[in-house]
Design an enzyme around this catalytic site. Structure first.
Site, mmCIF file in Angstrom:
data_model
loop_
_atom_site.group_PDB
_atom_site.id
_atom_site.type_symbol
_atom_site.label_atom_id
_atom_site.label_comp_id
_atom_site.label_asym_id
_atom_site.label_seq_id
_atom_site.Cartn_x
_atom_site.Cartn_y
_atom_site.Cartn_z
ATOM 1 N N GLY B 292 0.838 -1.207 0.000
ATOM 2 C CA GLY B 292 0.000 0.000 0.000
ATOM 3 C C GLY B 292 0.867 1.248 0.000
ATOM 4 O O GLY B 292 2.013 1.232 -0.451
ATOM 5 N N SER B 293 0.311 2.318 0.604
ATOM 6 C CA SER B 293 0.920 3.648 0.459
ATOM 7 C C SER B 293 2.323 3.774 1.032
ATOM 8 O O SER B 293 3.056 4.679 0.652
ATOM 9 C CB SER B 293 0.030 4.702 1.106
ATOM 10 O OG SER B 293 -1.228 4.670 0.470
ATOM 11 N N THR B 294 2.725 2.919 1.985
ATOM 12 C CA THR B 294 4.081 3.051 2.518
ATOM 13 C C THR B 294 5.104 2.890 1.397
ATOM 14 O O THR B 294 6.213 3.401 1.471
ATOM 15 C CB THR B 294 4.359 1.991 3.612
ATOM 16 O OG1 THR B 294 4.013 0.706 3.106
ATOM 17 C CG2 THR B 294 3.553 2.279 4.860
ATOM 18 N N LYS B 296 4.983 4.245 -1.386
ATOM 19 C CA LYS B 296 5.144 5.497 -2.135
ATOM 20 C C LYS B 296 6.466 6.179 -1.819
ATOM 21 O O LYS B 296 6.962 6.980 -2.596
ATOM 22 C CB LYS B 296 3.978 6.449 -1.822
ATOM 23 C CG LYS B 296 2.655 5.995 -2.441
ATOM 24 C CD LYS B 296 1.505 6.850 -1.959
ATOM 25 C CE LYS B 296 0.175 6.344 -2.564
ATOM 26 N NZ LYS B 296 -0.987 6.943 -1.902
#
Lengths: 362, 641
Positions: B292-294, B296
């Site tokens: 997920g966003s981690t 990014k």
């Protein structure tokens, strides 16, 4: 029959007593550990000393008893042997799977040992009386062979292959020396081989003994066990040995190390030097014994001397051959060295007779 | 009447010659056995004679970086039988069988085995009560001896990391198994020559070789930080009843693991009471999932390092981005509008990150992903690490490039994320994580060996790394990571929420929510990752994981004595100063649960009803509420719209 007696063969006396001395020391060394169960490390050594003294006494007597007397006593001795061999089958004590002991009081005697001398004396008498027929098959060879064969058969019923082999081998040497035909011997050889194969096939445990001697490591815990334990004693002995009393294999690894395997302990503690010394003493004995046989005043004397020295030599070859792994395991004592009353006293008696014959050397 | 003739004499002579030949053969054979075969037979015989009585070495302890004992040894009684000393073996076996609860026949068989000393079935590592009972019987030939067993002063703490040992004190899992060689030491023995009955031969020399005790292992773990982690793990389990939960703390500059744990856990000395999946799976290195966003952070670091974006450049987010004809939505439906690239990071704005990925192009993006260590094991000194999975380059189209940019479609392990984020913030060096720090002699306590930090490669420049730190601090101070904010500690971090994948398909309604954070941003001392798998309470993302990370970081920095900073990025709204932030309630009606969860992971939601979509909400969209107020949504099957 009046012959002039001279001194007995000193070399034979020397070699015999030397071996006897080594024997007593080595019986002590080999048995001291095992004898702890009697709370007496001298248990076997003391008895061996008594047997030796008995034997030397007997040797001294027979040395001074002119040997022709044995020609007279031979027949009785032979029949007595047969009687004892039958008796042992009936009331004998079974030791290690063979009925070879007659118990008399605290000591037991082995009729097999007695029979060896009985056969030697009787065969010497028969051959010297019937020497002209020996070249014939039916009138000479067959009856000559029948004499040891009877005892051999009885011994094999115990069964005691070792004693039987020595007895038969000694007899064959005597018959050969008496002048039997070489062709007959060749025939006997073939017959013997067939018989041997038959015996092996009839009892499978004998096959195991043969294969174990060919490759003891094949089955180190069962059939090969004794040979391996013996080699573990002899091999590490090296040139000079571990030193008197230092045997490791006598610590319950060797079965009865003071008896059939005493040579293993000698080679372990005294090394190749000690082992060779023992064998050279036996060689000395062989040479002087054979010389006595050749120079004996009559045929009976020759054959009697040959029988006695031949018996000793055959036992030495078989015993040492077994413990060094050349032959399959056969229970046979090493003359003068192994522990044992019957064996030792009768051997020394035999040497006494031999010494007496030497006194009449031409 | 002399009848002796020449033939007889000649034949006796022949017999003599044969005799001499045979005797010569015997002497030759004797010489061969003694002089040629002698050494070989001696070797074989020594094996027969030689007996060893083993003396166990003491297994090395396992301690934390400050010398706090994590695993140590205690003495436990063990029953042994010496067959030759047994008096009544039958009776002895009967009595032992009763006390040890064993079959009498089996006990009898085992204690009478023809060995020097035998183990008694069921008699290993018994209780002191049983040992006392046996000693009181005074059975000849039965001895109660001291054996050792592992003891865990902290109970279940770091259980997966430490692992456990078997009945012979041999390492079976975890560090106990990996470093078994060093820990177990070298057993000693008394050797002597034995007779055929096993007794020592008189005059034979005895030789004693002392056992060499195992080395003490000092870990990079700090038991205090580890206890903070364990506390947060337990609280998360109670609060959210997730399938599992895991956490890692690391020194980002060196790769030293400061703490690591997961739930469900187990008691190492009673591992048999747990299913094997529990003690065999060390989740922080074994579990693979969409980050997920981690993830990014990786895209951001690559884009900054390649100079394809700058943090103050402008970007417009209409709420989606079209890639190869397909709309990839931003989590915020209406979009973030006009923003800077820094705000893209703060807002975790998907179209912004897709743009970064597009500018990098797939070769460069994936090159960075690999250089950051994804797709391969980190090589941490633990057993059971997984690889993770990346797209095959030839299968990466514009859509895959886009989703990878914001952390979907890749499968990674927590430890890989730790190593990668550490590289992004520590000045650009990918460090190999490790756990065993130092080996010391168990008697003298002298240092025997030491593990030094291992730099795998320089991934980005120190300057880029500084920008990443700044951006991530900003995320916590002003953006989606605000729940991790600690006054004075300059926390940087990133939230992540990913839908679970089972058998290659997304599972509806099951998410892994995570947060990765570090502090202080000017000189990172600690990096912490926290992930909760399938929390049952319907609250998401930064709301669940970020507070746990905050708590761990705050406790740890105080414990480490890190001074507070003054020059951090100011918080936009500081509740501590009585400032309240008001947020506009978004319109969630008609959204699927997946969209809600990935999008509004900072909003506390109270969910009712069953279904795939939101059919009503309260308060109504557009209403301004205080930040942190709960929003109720009601689920149902999608209405016909």
């Amino acid at each position: 029959m009046s012959k002039s007696r001279s001194a007995p063969d000193f070399v034979i006396i020397f070699a015999t007593l030397f071996l006897l001395g080594i024997g007593i020391v080595m019986v002590y060394s080999a048995s001291a550990i095992v004898a702890q169960k009697f709370n007496d490390p001298f248990f076997f050594a003391k008895r061996q000393l008594i047997f030796a003294l008995l034997g030397i006494t007997s040797m001294y007597l027979t040395m001074n008893l002119d040997y022709w007397i044995w020609k007279r006593w031979a027949k009785i001795g032979f029949y007595a042997s047969i009687g004892l061999l039958i008796l042992v089958l009936v009331i004998g004590i079974e030791v290690n799977g063979s009925k070879s002991w007659l118990g008399i009081g605290a000591f037991g005697i082995q009729p097999g040992e007695f029979a060896k001398l009985g056969v030697v004396a009787f065969l010497a008498r028969w051959l010297s009386d019937n020497q002209k027929q020996i070249v014939q098959f039916r009138k000479g060879l067959v009856p000559a062979l029948a004499i040891p064969a009877v005892c051999f058969g009885l011994i094999m019923l115990q069964p005691d292959l070792g004693t039987g082999t020595v007895l038969m081998g000694t007899a064959l040497v005597m018959i050969f020396a008496a002048g039997a035909k070489i062709s007959h011997f060749a025939g006997l050889g073939v017959l013997g081989l067939a018989g041997f194969v038959g015996l092996v096939l009839s009892a499978p445990y004998r096959i195991k003994r043969i294969t174990s001697f060919l490759d003891p490591w094949q089955d180190p815990l069962n059939t090969g066990y004794q040979i391996i334990q013996s080699l573990y004693a002899i091999g590490p002995g090296g040139l000079f040995g571990l030193g008197l009393g230092q045997s490791r294999q006598k610590h319950f690894y060797l079965p009865e190390p003071y008896n059939d395997f005493i040579f293993s302990v000698i080679a372990e503690e005294l090394g190749f030097v000690g082992g060779s010394l023992v064998l050279l003493l036996f060689l000395l004995l062989l040479w002087r014994g054979m010389r006595t046989a050749i120079t004996a005043p009559d045929l009976f004397g020759s054959l009697l001397a040959l029988g006695i020295i031949g018996m000793i030599a055959i036992q030495v070859v078989i015993n040492v051959g077994v413990v060094t792994g050349m032959f399959p395991v056969t229970g046979i004592t090493l003359p003068f060295l192994s522990y044992g009353g019957s064996s030792l006293t009768l051997m020394l008696t035999g040497v006494g007779v031999l010494l007496n014959i030497s006194r009449f050397s031409r | 009447m002399r009848v002796s003739n020449v033939t007889v004499r000649r034949r006796i002579f022949v017999a003599l010659v044969i005799g001499i030949v045979l005797y010569t053969a015997l002497i030759t054979r004797l010489g061969y056995v003694q002089l040629v075969q002698g050494p070989w037979l001696q070797d074989k015989a020594l094996k027969l004679w030689n007996r060893n009585i083993p003396f166990e070495a003491k297994r090395g302890r396992i301690l934390d970086r400050n010398g706090d004992e994590l695993v140590t040894n205690i003495s436990v009684p063990t029953v042994m039988a010496i067959p030759v000393q047994l008096e009544d073996a039958r009776e002895t076996a009967r009595k032992l069988a009763v006390i040890l609860g064993q079959d009498e026949e089996k006990v009898y068989k085992d204690i009478t085995k023809r060995e020097m000393i035998n183990r008694v079935p069921g008699g290993r590592k018994i209780s002191t009560e049983k040992a006392k009972q046996i000693q009181e019987l005074n059975l000849p030939g039965i001895e109660v001896v001291e054996d050792t067993q592992r003891f865990y002063p902290h109970g279940t703490m770091a259980a997966h990391l430490l692992g456990f040992t078997g009945i012979d004190n041999q390492g079976l899992t975890g560090l106990e198994r990996l470093y078994d060689e060093y820990l177990k030491g070298q057993p000693g023995y008394v050797s002597y020559l034995a007779d055929a009955r096993g007794k020592s031969m008189p005059g034979g020399e005895e030789q004693y070789v002392a056992p060499v005790d195992g080395m003490d292992m000092y870990l990079t773990i700090d038991s205090t930080i580890q206890s903070f982690i364990e506390r947060e793990l337990d609280q998360a389990m109670v609060a959210y009843q997730p399938d599992d939960v895991l956490a890692i703390a690391m020194n980002p500059k060196t790769g030293e693991i400061l703490g690591m744990g997961s739930r469900p856990t187990f008691q190492p000395d009673r591992y048999k009471d747990y299913p094997s999946e529990v003690y065999n799976r060390n989740l922080p290195i074994w579990k693979t999932y969409e980050p997920g966003s981690t993830f990014k952070i990786v895209t951001l670091a690559a884009a900054l390092n390649e100079g394809v974006v700058s943090l103050n450049e402008g970007f417009y987010d209409p709420g989606y981005i079209v890639v190869a004809g397909k709309r990839l939505r931003c989590w915020k439906r209406q979009g973030h509008g006009q923003e800077t690239m820094l705000e893209v990071v703060e807002n975790s704005c998907n179209p912004g990150f897709v743009t970064m990925g597009q500018r990098l192009q797939k070769e460069r993006l994936f090159d960075y992903i690999k250089k950051f260590g994804f797709g391969q094991k980190t090589g941490i000194d633990l057993i059971g690490e997984e690889n993770g999975l990346l797209f095959h380059m030839n299968r990466v189209g514009p859509v895959e490039l886009g989703t990878t940019s914001f952390g979907q479609g890749v499968s990674v392990t927590p430890i890989q994320q730790m190593a990668a984020v550490a590289a992004a913030i520590n000045g650009g060096k990918l460090m190999k994580p490790y756990v065993a720090k130092e080996w010391r002699d168990s008697v003298t306590h002298d240092v025997v060996g030491r593990t030094l930090p291992t730099e795998v490669r320089q991934v980005i420049t120190p300057e880029t790394s500084a920008k990443v730190r700044y951006a991530l601090e900003s995320v916590v101070a002003r953006g989606t990571g605000n729940k991790a904010y600690i006054e004075g500690y300059r926390v940087g971090g990133k939230t992540g929420t990913a839908q679970k994948v089972k058998n290659g398909r997304y599972v509806n309604g099951e998410y892994i929510v995570s947060f990765i954070g570090f502090a202080p941003a000017d000189d990172p001392q600690i990096l912490v990752y926290f992930a909760v798998d399938n929390p049952k309470a319907l609250a998401f993302g930064g709301l669940i994981a970020a507070p746990s990370v905050k708590s761990i970081i705050e406790s740890s920095l105080q414990h480490m004595g890190v001074p507070k900073r003054k020059n951090g990025i100011a918080r936009e709204y500081n509740p501590a100063l009585g400032q309240t932030r008001y947020v506009e309630v978004p319109n969630m009606v008609g959204l699927s649960m997946q969209e809600v969860v990935t999008t509004y992971d900072t909003l506390p939601l109270v969910v009712s009803g069953k279904g795939t979509h939101v059919i009503s909400q309260s308060p109504a969209p557009g209403v301004k509420i205080e930040e942190g107020s709960k929003i109720r949504i009601h689920l149902g099957d999608k209405s016909a719209d």
